[in-house]
Enzyme design. Structure first.
Site, PDB file in Angstrom:
ATOM      1  N   SER A 279       0.750  -1.129   0.053  1.00  0.00           N
ATOM      2  CA  SER A 279       0.169  -0.066  -0.063  1.00  0.00           C
ATOM      3  C   SER A 279       0.816   1.368  -0.146  1.00  0.00           C
ATOM      4  CB  SER A 279      -1.005   0.004   1.056  1.00  0.00           C
ATOM      5  OG  SER A 279      -1.983   0.855   1.276  1.00  0.00           O
TER       6      SER A 279
ATOM      7  N   ASP B 103      -9.484  -6.800  -3.636  1.00  0.00           N
ATOM      8  CA  ASP B 103      -9.150  -5.687  -2.901  1.00  0.00           C
ATOM      9  C   ASP B 103     -10.111  -4.503  -2.723  1.00  0.00           C
ATOM     10  OD1 ASP B 103      -7.546  -3.447  -1.866  1.00  0.00           O
ATOM     11  OD2 ASP B 103      -5.703  -4.180  -2.617  1.00  0.00           O
TER      12      ASP B 103
ATOM     13  N   HIS C 137      -6.822  -6.607   0.352  1.00  0.00           N
ATOM     14  CA  HIS C 137      -5.696  -5.686   0.592  1.00  0.00           C
ATOM     15  C   HIS C 137      -4.534  -6.401   1.269  1.00  0.00           C
ATOM     16  CE1 HIS C 137      -3.881  -1.698  -0.285  1.00  0.00           C
ATOM     17  NE2 HIS C 137      -3.678  -1.547   1.281  1.00  0.00           N
TER      18      HIS C 137
END
Length: 286
Positions: A116, A238, A266
């Site tokens: 991320s 995700d 995620h």
């Protein structure tokens, strides 16, 4: 340094002075092995051990694992005033602190694994100091020119209601199967809220997501100039950063391969830990 895991290879913690700041750093394995730097994502109450401690012992068979609480997260320093969002902003500040950490640990070059926000920082390190980066794994990475969806906005605006119930609602959005938490979601939420509601953590989060600054985006031209061998991993389900973000990065990074994992959200490294570890170790060992 204190062991965080007592079976197999132990995970140790230490405070390291890097770039004028103190970083809490977790390590596992032999420093003589090739180094892998694990960079966690953003979010209220996030920390390096929550993201990586369960994986590091298996990687430590072949690599020297280094996982910092990124500057402005967890038990690392929280500058006041905190770096604001965008670039240069917090992305540069955190990328430069990572480079300083490599210097402090006497690591000339490392593989990078970025989840991320950690993926966005990895890309910035590759721009600022390409010679310090070996191979890159971008997992559910940000950096694509996409507007934040409903689930990411829940993360961004968490401090409008920083309660255990709101944290539990947020945590299940990170995974495809909420059953992963078993019956422990409330306990996990309370633990994470205890960290998230520290004033320094709150201040850093609000600065990172200051609405006066646009989200970090890497243009096709910027990505084309990053020539490192890259594995882009993205969960098909995700909800925080949709899979098209992974497609965008893989399309423009000239030496990238894309693996889309089904039945994954995620947090691939948590939800599909065995598959993630196998793919990552194979790629980093090529």
């Amino acid at each position: 340094m204190n062991p965080a895991i007592t079976s197999g290879h132990e995970v140790h913690s230490q405070d390291v002075a890097a770039g004028g700041h103190r970083l809490r750093v977790y390590t596992c394995g032999e420093p003589s092995h090739p180094a892998v730097l694990f960079l966690h994502g953003s979010g209220p109450g996030v920390s390096a051990p929550a993201n990586w401690a369960h994986l590091m012992p298996s990687f430590a068979e072949d690599f020297y694992c280094v996982a910092p609480d990124v500057l402005g997260f967890g038990d690392s320093d929280h500058p006041d005033p905190a770096p604001t969002g965008g670039m240069p902003g917090y992305t540069d500040a955190r990328a430069r602190s990572v480079i300083a950490l490599l210097d402090a640990l006497d690591i000339d070059k490392a593989h990078f694994v970025g989840n991320s926000m950690g993926g966005m920082i990895t890309l910035r390190v590759a721009q600022l100091a390409p010679e310090r980066v070996d191979r890159m794994i971008l997992m559910g990475s940000g950096g694509a020119p996409l507007a934040p969806g409903e689930d990411l906005m829940k993360l961004i605006t968490f401090y409008q209601d920083p309660s255990p119930a709101a944290m539990a609602d947020l945590l299940v959005r990170f995974v495809h199967d909420p059953g992963l938490f078993g019956g422990e979601i409330e306990d996990n939420a309370r633990t994470r809220v205890a960290l998230a509601t520290r004033e320094d953590v709150r201040r850093s989060h609000l600065a990172t997501f200051d609405p006066a600054y646009p989200p970090v985006k890497y243009s096709p031209e910027a990505l084309t100039a990053i020539v490192h061998q890259t594995l882009v991993l993205h969960g098909r389900e995700d909800r925080m950063l949709p899979v098209k973000a992974g497609h965008y990065l893989a399309e423009h990074l000239p030496n990238a391969q894309l693996h889309v994992l089904p039945h994954a959200g995620h947090w691939i490294q948590i939800e599909q830990a065995a598959r993630f570890t196998a793919q990552a170790k194979l790629f980093l060992s090529e």
